[in-house]
Design an enzyme around this catalytic site. Structure first.
Site, PDB file in Angstrom:
ATOM      1  N   ARG A 126     -28.453  32.043 -40.948  1.00 12.79           N
ATOM      2  CA  ARG A 126     -28.126  33.446 -40.641  1.00 12.79           C
ATOM      3  C   ARG A 126     -28.796  33.858 -39.337  1.00 12.79           C
ATOM      4  NH1 ARG A 126     -27.087  35.748 -46.058  1.00 12.79           N
ATOM      5  NH2 ARG A 126     -24.987  36.493 -45.803  1.00 12.79           N
ATOM      6  N   GLN A 131     -23.557  34.582 -36.155  1.00  9.95           N
ATOM      7  CA  GLN A 131     -22.916  35.659 -36.937  1.00  9.95           C
ATOM      8  C   GLN A 131     -21.412  35.472 -37.073  1.00  9.95           C
ATOM      9  OE1 GLN A 131     -24.090  39.439 -35.374  1.00  9.95           O
ATOM     10  NE2 GLN A 131     -25.780  39.621 -36.826  1.00  9.95           N
ATOM     11  N   ASP A 134     -20.506  33.248 -39.956  1.00  6.37           N
ATOM     12  CA  ASP A 134     -21.171  33.551 -41.223  1.00  6.37           C
ATOM     13  C   ASP A 134     -20.156  33.902 -42.321  1.00  6.37           C
ATOM     14  OD1 ASP A 134     -22.732  34.453 -43.274  1.00  6.37           O
ATOM     15  OD2 ASP A 134     -23.905  35.859 -42.084  1.00  6.37           O
ATOM     16  N   SER A 137     -21.262  36.135 -45.303  1.00  4.44           N
ATOM     17  CA  SER A 137     -21.180  37.579 -45.062  1.00  4.44           C
ATOM     18  C   SER A 137     -19.743  38.077 -45.095  1.00  4.44           C
ATOM     19  CB  SER A 137     -21.807  37.942 -43.715  1.00  4.44           C
ATOM     20  OG  SER A 137     -23.192  37.791 -43.782  1.00  4.44           O
ATOM     21  N   TYR A 232     -34.126  37.271 -46.896  1.00  3.51           N
ATOM     22  CA  TYR A 232     -33.690  37.213 -48.297  1.00  3.51           C
ATOM     23  C   TYR A 232     -34.782  37.763 -49.199  1.00  3.51           C
ATOM     24  CZ  TYR A 232     -29.830  34.187 -46.954  1.00  3.51           C
ATOM     25  OH  TYR A 232     -28.691  33.693 -46.398  1.00  3.51           O
TER      26      TYR A 232
HETATM   27  P1  NAD Z   1     -28.136  38.301 -51.194  1.00  2.00           P
HETATM   28  O1  NAD Z   1     -26.696  38.155 -51.566  1.00  2.00           O
HETATM   29  O2  NAD Z   1     -29.021  37.118 -51.191  1.00  2.00           O
HETATM   30  O3  NAD Z   1     -28.789  39.405 -52.155  1.00  2.00           O
HETATM   31  C1  NAD Z   1     -28.229  40.702 -52.265  1.00  2.00           C
HETATM   32  C2  NAD Z   1     -29.320  41.742 -52.288  1.00  2.00           C
HETATM   33  O4  NAD Z   1     -30.014  41.679 -53.533  1.00  2.00           O
HETATM   34  C3  NAD Z   1     -30.404  41.600 -51.210  1.00  2.00           C
HETATM   35  O5  NAD Z   1     -30.434  42.776 -50.433  1.00  2.00           O
HETATM   36  C4  NAD Z   1     -31.685  41.416 -52.007  1.00  2.00           C
HETATM   37  O6  NAD Z   1     -32.820  42.031 -51.400  1.00  2.00           O
HETATM   38  C5  NAD Z   1     -31.330  42.098 -53.306  1.00  2.00           C
HETATM   39  N1  NAD Z   1     -32.204  41.725 -54.443  1.00  2.00           N
HETATM   40  C6  NAD Z   1     -32.655  40.498 -54.793  1.00  2.00           C
HETATM   41  N2  NAD Z   1     -33.435  40.585 -55.890  1.00  2.00           N
HETATM   42  C7  NAD Z   1     -33.461  41.889 -56.253  1.00  2.00           C
HETATM   43  C8  NAD Z   1     -34.076  42.593 -57.290  1.00  2.00           C
HETATM   44  N3  NAD Z   1     -34.879  41.990 -58.191  1.00  2.00           N
HETATM   45  N4  NAD Z   1     -33.900  43.924 -57.354  1.00  2.00           N
HETATM   46  C9  NAD Z   1     -33.122  44.559 -56.450  1.00  2.00           C
HETATM   47  N5  NAD Z   1     -32.501  43.947 -55.443  1.00  2.00           N
HETATM   48  C10 NAD Z   1     -32.682  42.626 -55.331  1.00  2.00           C
HETATM   49  O7  NAD Z   1     -28.256  39.048 -49.779  1.00  2.00           O
HETATM   50  P2  NAD Z   1     -27.361  38.899 -48.498  1.00  2.00           P
HETATM   51  O8  NAD Z   1     -26.312  39.901 -48.507  1.00  2.00           O
HETATM   52  O9  NAD Z   1     -26.985  37.473 -48.350  1.00  2.00           O
HETATM   53  O10 NAD Z   1     -28.404  39.282 -47.374  1.00  2.00           O
HETATM   54  C11 NAD Z   1     -29.681  38.654 -47.359  1.00  2.00           C
HETATM   55  C12 NAD Z   1     -30.388  38.910 -46.048  1.00  2.00           C
HETATM   56  O11 NAD Z   1     -29.740  38.240 -44.987  1.00  2.00           O
HETATM   57  C13 NAD Z   1     -30.462  40.374 -45.638  1.00  2.00           C
HETATM   58  O12 NAD Z   1     -31.740  40.616 -45.071  1.00  2.00           O
HETATM   59  C14 NAD Z   1     -29.422  40.494 -44.574  1.00  2.00           C
HETATM   60  O13 NAD Z   1     -29.691  41.530 -43.654  1.00  2.00           O
HETATM   61  C15 NAD Z   1     -29.574  39.134 -43.915  1.00  2.00           C
HETATM   62  N6  NAD Z   1     -28.358  38.756 -43.184  1.00  2.00           N
HETATM   63  C16 NAD Z   1     -28.490  38.326 -41.911  1.00  2.00           C
HETATM   64  C17 NAD Z   1     -27.360  37.944 -41.187  1.00  2.00           C
HETATM   65  C18 NAD Z   1     -27.470  37.451 -39.785  1.00  2.00           C
HETATM   66  O14 NAD Z   1     -28.486  37.621 -39.166  1.00  2.00           O
HETATM   67  N7  NAD Z   1     -26.451  36.798 -39.281  1.00  2.00           N
HETATM   68  C19 NAD Z   1     -26.121  38.005 -41.788  1.00  2.00           C
HETATM   69  C20 NAD Z   1     -26.025  38.440 -43.111  1.00  2.00           C
HETATM   70  C21 NAD Z   1     -27.166  38.804 -43.803  1.00  2.00           C
END
Ligand code: NAD
Length: 387
Positions: A126, A131, A134, A137, A232
């Site tokens: 990520r 991006q 990805d 996403s 994460y």
């Molecule tokens: P994910 O699908 O792994 O998880 C979904 C959400 O669940 C997350 O926000 C996580 O904090 C939350 N979560 C986990 N355990 C929890 C709990 N016990 N209680 C409440 N919430 C809980 O997440 P994602 O959508 O894949 O995103 C993960 C990270 O990656 C984020 O920081 C996002 O900003 C980042 N991201 C970065 C890029 C990039 O830079 N290209 C792209 C996408 C996502």
């Protein structure tokens, strides 16, 4: 290069790895693009649309798998009646798709021994510069949107506030648990439908993103770090989970709709909504558990089913991106195209393993399994079998 698009044969999968306009870009770049006949049909892209884009339609699936240089898929190849699909790839071929390597160790072994170069879309790091590739996403975006619509449909109430001659209707209250990509999209969609939205996450860093979408952020003060590498969430201690559930209980009982999206990479989804919490909700309320395929965030969730518990409808939808196969495929195809451009900057395959993206996504190459945790998992598996 010969680039082929295979038909997805797994039950419930309706997406296709390339859509006609993206296939046309590959054709225009001088590649020979093949499509297994009917591969785009469930996503509303008939063979004729690909043919118009310069794609060759192939009916012999075995030939397509064997003769191609790069095979594009959405989901994991599967075991057919007399063979595994990956057995048909020839040495040196490249396979790209959501391969779920940790969950398909035998297939990984086959890919390595068959000298196939496999790249897994969910392993693309990520990074900002990745991006456009990805796919986690892009598909989570579809999930968040569709999840909010399913919830709105299952709730027998208006979502927006209405002022009518027949009186004023209060807006529905939506609570989104987990504000990652899917959660943020669910928040934005519920807001656009007029609901009053709250969102909860154990990572306080998401507060601003949640608020920028017009929702209020529900946080919890915990005595441990909740964010891991890459942004994460971490798997938190039992004490933190308990504290989190106390906070959640308050908000869940006031919600008409709860949409859960919480996940921790490589782990079962955390159980956050207990049966007691469901019982405390108003009858007629709705829970949509978008983590159903990873074990579910709600104790009552049955993956792929809709059940009613204490008068609350609990949906555990599976294959959500396949419920919107055309846009999901369009977005996935753009991710694939960005990855292909990265792997073939001059039109020829150039795998640079010093590069974070290629290194991160590559599962097998030249007979080698390229990631330590995967090799360990395979060794542990072999030991288990020999016992
Ligand atoms: P994910 O699908 O792994 O998880 C979904 C959400 O669940 C997350 O926000 C996580 O904090 C939350 N979560 C986990 N355990 C929890 C709990 N016990 N209680 C409440 N919430 C809980 O997440 P994602 O959508 O894949 O995103 C993960 C990270 O990656 C984020 O920081 C996002 O900003 C980042 N991201 C970065 C890029 C990039 O830079 N290209 C792209 C996408 C996502």
């Amino acid at each position: 290069m010969r680039i082929a698009v295979a038909k997805e044969v797994r039950e419930g999968e309706r997406r296709v790895a390339l859509v006609p306009d993206i296939a046309a870009q590959l054709v225009n770049a001088g590649h020979d693009v093949w499509l297994q006949s009917g591969a785009g049909l469930k996503a509303s892209f008939p063979d004729a649309a690909y043919a118009e884009a310069g794609v060759t339609i192939i009916t012999d699936c075995a030939w397509l798998w064997h003769e191609t240089d790069i095979l594009l898929k959405v989901g994991v190849p599967i075991e057919r009646c007399d063979h595994h699909e990956v057995e048909r790839l020839r040495p040196g071929a490249v396979l790209i798709g959501f391969l779920n390597p940790m969950g398909n160790l035998a297939m990984v072994q086959q890919l390595a021994s068959g000298q196939v170069t496999a790249l897994s879309m969910e392993w693309i790091p990520r990074l900002s510069r990745a991006q456009s590739m990805d796919a986690l996403s892009s598909q989570a975006t579809v999930m968040g949107y569709k999840g909010a619509l399913l919830a709105a449909d299952a709730l027998g109430k208006f979502l927006p506030m209405l002022t009518t001659a027949a009186g004023t209707v209060a807006p529905a209250k939506v609570l989104v648990i987990g504000a990652g990509v899917a959660g943020l999209m669910a928040i934005a969609t519920a807001r656009r439908l007029g609901a009053v939205v709250e969102a909860f996450d154990i990572r306080p860093a998401v507060r601003e993103e949640v608020q920028s979408l017009g929702a209020s952020f529900v946080g919890v003060e915990l005595e441990e770090e909740t964010a891991a590498e890459g942004g994460y969430a971490k798997d938190v201690s039992a004490a933190s989970r308990q504290r989190e559930q106390e906070v959640l209980h308050e908000h869940i009982q006031r919600a008409d709709i709860v949409i859960t999206t919480a996940q921790v990479p490589g782990k079962r989804a955390p159980l956050l909504v207990s049966e007691d919490m469901v019982a405390a909700m108003q009858p007629g309320s709705v829970i949509v558990d978008l983590a159903a395929e990873q074990g579910g965030n709600c104790a009552g969730t049955e993956p792929g089913k809709t059940i009613v518990q204490h008068g609350v409808t609990i949906l555990g939808p599976c294959h959500l991106p396949s419920m919107m196969p055309a846009p999901a495929s369009q977005m996935y195809a753009k991710n694939i195209m960005a990855l292909l451009r990265h792997l073939m900057p001059d039109g020829e395959l150039n795998l640079d393993f010093e590069d974070d993206i290629t290194h991160g996504a590559c599962v097998t190459h030249a007979g080698e399994i390229r990631h330590e945790p995967l090799r360990h998992a395979l060794m542990a598996n072999a030991e288990e079998v020999s016992r």
